[in-house]
Scaffold this active site. Sequence first.
Site, mmCIF file in Angstrom:
data_model
loop_
_atom_site.group_PDB
_atom_site.id
_atom_site.type_symbol
_atom_site.label_atom_id
_atom_site.label_comp_id
_atom_site.label_asym_id
_atom_site.label_seq_id
_atom_site.Cartn_x
_atom_site.Cartn_y
_atom_site.Cartn_z
ATOM 1 N N CYS A 25 0.807 -1.224 0.000
ATOM 2 C CA CYS A 25 0.000 0.000 0.000
ATOM 3 C C CYS A 25 0.843 1.278 0.000
ATOM 4 O O CYS A 25 0.296 2.376 0.020
ATOM 5 C CB CYS A 25 -0.974 0.001 1.170
ATOM 6 N N HIS A 70 -13.546 9.005 -7.079
ATOM 7 C CA HIS A 70 -12.625 9.070 -8.217
ATOM 8 C C HIS A 70 -11.537 10.125 -8.025
ATOM 9 O O HIS A 70 -11.130 10.794 -8.963
ATOM 10 C CB HIS A 70 -13.375 9.277 -9.537
ATOM 11 N N GLU A 125 -12.784 -1.309 2.525
ATOM 12 C CA GLU A 125 -11.775 -1.015 1.523
ATOM 13 C C GLU A 125 -11.727 -2.117 0.464
ATOM 14 O O GLU A 125 -11.498 -1.863 -0.716
ATOM 15 C CB GLU A 125 -10.423 -0.865 2.214
#
Length: 140
Positions: A25, A70, A125
Amino acid sequence: MQAFQVTKVIHFCYGHRLLEYEGKCRHLHGHNGVLEVDVDAGALDKLGMVVDFGLVNDVVKTWVDDNLDHKMLLSKADPAIPPLQALGEPLFLMDENPTAENIAKLIWRATEDAGFKISEVRLWETPTSRATFRGDAWNE
């Protein structure tokens, strides 16, 4: 004590990366997030509701769509910000590392600021990984 609760589920897409993290990540990547917002009431309104689901959608989903959907969520300290800005990429900058926990807290605060009595925000997530923020619910 009598209590009621409704939950609104909101889907949105976002990208992020974690600074000072040694795992995968640390790289820019994206998620199809699923947000669950719990709104509470001690009593129902005259229509028999905690709150109209449409109102929660109008306020919370609109905030999420305007601010997070987005977009690349990054810490304000991220060195990737200038090149991404130069490319015109949509960013949302956070004071903290943009972990799922901190994103859940951010959404909780925005929802509370909009006047909702919320007890919990959950951000999925991935289909198997969820972060929760309860805000002041632990103090009651």
